[in-house]
Design a protein around this motif. Structure first.
Motif, PDB file in Angstrom:
ATOM      1  N   ALA A 166       0.468  11.297   2.953  1.00 49.69           N
ATOM      2  CA  ALA A 166       1.915  11.347   2.732  1.00 49.69           C
ATOM      3  C   ALA A 166       2.577  10.229   3.519  1.00 49.69           C
ATOM      4  CB  ALA A 166       2.481  12.700   3.156  1.00 49.69           C
ATOM      5  N   VAL A 167       3.603   9.627   2.929  1.00 55.08           N
ATOM      6  CA  VAL A 167       4.386   8.597   3.614  1.00 55.08           C
ATOM      7  C   VAL A 167       5.329   9.270   4.602  1.00 55.08           C
ATOM      8  CG1 VAL A 167       6.000   6.689   3.322  1.00 55.08           C
ATOM      9  CG2 VAL A 167       4.246   7.119   1.590  1.00 55.08           C
ATOM     10  N   THR A 168       5.347   8.809   5.836  1.00 56.30           N
ATOM     11  CA  THR A 168       6.201   9.396   6.862  1.00 56.30           C
ATOM     12  C   THR A 168       7.647   8.940   6.680  1.00 56.30           C
ATOM     13  OG1 THR A 168       5.805   7.572   8.390  1.00 56.30           O
ATOM     14  CG2 THR A 168       4.258   9.431   8.461  1.00 56.30           C
ATOM     15  N   GLU A 169       8.518   9.508   7.493  1.00 61.02           N
ATOM     16  CA  GLU A 169       9.925   9.101   7.439  1.00 61.02           C
ATOM     17  C   GLU A 169      10.083   7.640   7.828  1.00 61.02           C
ATOM     18  OE1 GLU A 169      12.475  10.789   6.260  1.00 61.02           O
ATOM     19  OE2 GLU A 169      11.099  12.424   5.777  1.00 61.02           O
ATOM     20  N   LYS A 170       9.263   7.183   8.738  1.00 63.97           N
ATOM     21  CA  LYS A 170       9.311   5.779   9.139  1.00 63.97           C
ATOM     22  C   LYS A 170       8.866   4.880   7.994  1.00 63.97           C
ATOM     23  CE  LYS A 170       7.712   2.709  12.848  1.00 63.97           C
ATOM     24  NZ  LYS A 170       6.891   2.628  14.097  1.00 63.97           N
ATOM     25  N   GLY A 171       7.857   5.321   7.260  1.00 70.17           N
ATOM     26  CA  GLY A 171       7.410   4.554   6.108  1.00 70.17           C
ATOM     27  C   GLY A 171       8.440   4.531   5.002  1.00 70.17           C
ATOM     28  N   LYS A 172       9.093   5.661   4.771  1.00 70.68           N
ATOM     29  CA  LYS A 172      10.141   5.718   3.752  1.00 70.68           C
ATOM     30  C   LYS A 172      11.319   4.823   4.136  1.00 70.68           C
ATOM     31  CE  LYS A 172       9.018  10.427   2.218  1.00 70.68           C
ATOM     32  NZ  LYS A 172       9.470  11.845   2.144  1.00 70.68           N
ATOM     33  N   ALA A 181      -5.870   2.703   5.828  1.00 72.59           N
ATOM     34  CA  ALA A 181      -5.266   4.010   6.094  1.00 72.59           C
ATOM     35  C   ALA A 181      -5.133   4.267   7.585  1.00 72.59           C
ATOM     36  CB  ALA A 181      -6.103   5.112   5.441  1.00 72.59           C
ATOM     37  N   GLY A 182      -6.165   3.901   8.353  1.00 73.56           N
ATOM     38  CA  GLY A 182      -6.081   4.058   9.803  1.00 73.56           C
ATOM     39  C   GLY A 182      -4.998   3.192  10.412  1.00 73.56           C
ATOM     40  N   THR A 183      -4.842   1.965   9.903  1.00 68.84           N
ATOM     41  CA  THR A 183      -3.802   1.071  10.413  1.00 68.84           C
ATOM     42  C   THR A 183      -2.412   1.605  10.093  1.00 68.84           C
ATOM     43  OG1 THR A 183      -5.260  -0.842  10.152  1.00 68.84           O
ATOM     44  CG2 THR A 183      -2.899  -1.283  10.315  1.00 68.84           C
ATOM     45  N   LEU A 184      -2.238   2.089   8.881  1.00 66.95           N
ATOM     46  CA  LEU A 184      -0.939   2.641   8.492  1.00 66.95           C
ATOM     47  C   LEU A 184      -0.579   3.876   9.322  1.00 66.95           C
ATOM     48  CD1 LEU A 184      -1.144   2.299   4.596  1.00 66.95           C
ATOM     49  CD2 LEU A 184       0.213   0.911   6.170  1.00 66.95           C
ATOM     50  N   LYS A 185      -1.595   4.688   9.654  1.00 65.90           N
ATOM     51  CA  LYS A 185      -1.328   5.874  10.483  1.00 65.90           C
ATOM     52  C   LYS A 185      -0.992   5.475  11.911  1.00 65.90           C
ATOM     53  CE  LYS A 185      -2.961  10.463  11.713  1.00 65.90           C
ATOM     54  NZ  LYS A 185      -3.970  11.527  11.484  1.00 65.90           N
ATOM     55  N   GLN A 186      -1.657   4.459  12.440  1.00 68.97           N
ATOM     56  CA  GLN A 186      -1.338   3.982  13.784  1.00 68.97           C
ATOM     57  C   GLN A 186       0.087   3.456  13.860  1.00 68.97           C
ATOM     58  OE1 GLN A 186      -4.357   1.112  14.755  1.00 68.97           O
ATOM     59  NE2 GLN A 186      -5.863   2.672  15.343  1.00 68.97           N
ATOM     60  N   LYS A 187       0.556   2.893  12.785  1.00 67.21           N
ATOM     61  CA  LYS A 187       1.938   2.396  12.735  1.00 67.21           C
ATOM     62  C   LYS A 187       2.927   3.494  12.371  1.00 67.21           C
ATOM     63  CE  LYS A 187       0.618  -2.304  11.354  1.00 67.21           C
ATOM     64  NZ  LYS A 187       0.768  -3.364  10.316  1.00 67.21           N
ATOM     65  N   ASP A 188       2.421   4.726  12.196  1.00 66.12           N
ATOM     66  CA  ASP A 188       3.251   5.885  11.848  1.00 66.12           C
ATOM     67  C   ASP A 188       3.966   5.689  10.514  1.00 66.12           C
ATOM     68  OD1 ASP A 188       4.295   8.442  12.184  1.00 66.12           O
ATOM     69  OD2 ASP A 188       6.056   7.724  13.287  1.00 66.12           O
ATOM     70  N   LEU A 189       3.307   4.976   9.596  1.00 68.30           N
ATOM     71  CA  LEU A 189       3.867   4.790   8.259  1.00 68.30           C
ATOM     72  C   LEU A 189       3.354   5.842   7.283  1.00 68.30           C
ATOM     73  CD1 LEU A 189       3.599   0.894   8.033  1.00 68.30           C
ATOM     74  CD2 LEU A 189       5.628   2.263   8.565  1.00 68.30           C
ATOM     75  N   CYS A 198       0.829  -1.217   0.000  1.00 65.65           N
ATOM     76  CA  CYS A 198       0.000   0.000   0.000  1.00 65.65           C
ATOM     77  C   CYS A 198       0.861   1.264   0.000  1.00 65.65           C
ATOM     78  CB  CYS A 198      -0.928   0.003   1.209  1.00 65.65           C
ATOM     79  SG  CYS A 198      -2.234  -1.231   1.136  1.00 65.65           S
ATOM     80  N   LEU A 199       1.986   1.236   0.719  1.00 63.36           N
ATOM     81  CA  LEU A 199       2.882   2.400   0.726  1.00 63.36           C
ATOM     82  C   LEU A 199       3.388   2.713  -0.679  1.00 63.36           C
ATOM     83  CD1 LEU A 199       5.048   1.827   3.946  1.00 63.36           C
ATOM     84  CD2 LEU A 199       3.201   3.485   3.619  1.00 63.36           C
ATOM     85  N   MET A 200       3.637   1.664  -1.461  1.00 66.25           N
ATOM     86  CA  MET A 200       4.123   1.876  -2.823  1.00 66.25           C
ATOM     87  C   MET A 200       3.065   2.475  -3.736  1.00 66.25           C
ATOM     88  SD  MET A 200       6.589  -1.388  -3.577  1.00 66.25           S
ATOM     89  CE  MET A 200       5.365  -2.622  -3.141  1.00 66.25           C
TER      90      MET A 200
END
Length: 231
Positions: free
Chosen positions: A61-67, A39-47, A11-13
């Motif tokens: 937007a993808v966070t630094e942790k997601g990048k 989207a809620g799950t990805l935000k909870q994981k700070d991705l 999903c990040l890709m």
């Protein structure tokens, strides 16, 4: 970051600079309900991070942790193919098409499995499809060949079968045949030719030598949560 899954990476890709929360579902081939849940799950994981503006649009937007997770996955994709990769391919070839099924079979944590599946996808050994908030994994032709047993294994049964006729006294059998021919008219020795007729073992050696052993989940609720609680 051990709770990262392959669905998270996939999903990040799919998130680009112009991706919005309202169109995130179409980007990952999911309904609004499934997309909001992911989207809620990805935000909870700070991705990822996204805005909560009514009525929208809301940017994602993808966070630094997601990048960092995507960068690590790309680095691991360049590593050589190994036995763990083959074990994963074997699980997929046996019919397991979801990361959860594969994880339960090989007892690998979700993060390492996500990185391995990303690697195998980059190496064109598997392909995947995002649908209804889930990811379905399939092998490519190259991946199927990698999962198949090596060609050296079918040779082992042949090596075991070849020594079996070797101890037979093949050198003595020709000497017995003339004795049966020299006495064809004697009625008292008719039992001797019958004993010779039950020894066609040299013919089985050729037959044995020819034998080979060739097989995401609460979307509408999260949309409301995004507008009310998640800010």
């Amino acid at each position: 970051m051990d709770d990262i899954t392959f669905l998270d990476l996939a999903c990040l890709m799919k998130i680009s600079e112009d991706t919005t929360l309202e169109r995130f579902g179409s980007a990952i081939n999911a309904s609004i309900f499934d997309a909001s849940n992911i989207a809620g799950t990805l935000k909870q994981k700070d991705l990822i991070d996204f805005t909560s503006i009514f009525p929208g649009p809301n940017s994602i937007a993808v966070t630094e942790k997601g990048k960092a997770a995507l960068t690590e996955a790309e680095q691991r994709a360049a590593t050589p193919f190994d036995n763990l990769d083959k074990s994963i391919l074997l699980q997929i070839s046996s019919g397991k098409s979801s990361p959860k099924d594969i994880q339960s079979s090989i007892s690998l944590n979700s993060r390492d499995l996500a990185m391995r599946l990303y690697k195998l996808s980059r190496q064109n050994l598997l392909t995947y499809e995002l649908k209804s908030g889930q990811v379905e994994i399939l092998l490519t032709e190259q991946g199927f060949l990698k999962a198949s047993p090596s060609q050296t294994q079918p040779m082992q049964p042949m090596r075991q079968m070849q020594p079996t006729p070797a101890p037979q006294p093949t050198a003595q059998q020709p000497s017995q045949q003339p004795s049966a021919v020299q006495q064809p008219g004697q009625s008292d020795q008719q039992t001797a030719p019958k004993a010779i007729q039950f020894q066609p073992k040299p013919m089985n050696k050729k037959q044995l030598a020819m034998v080979g052993v060739a097989a995401a989940a609460i979307i509408i609720v999260l949309v409301y949560l995004l507008m009310t609680k998640i800010i």
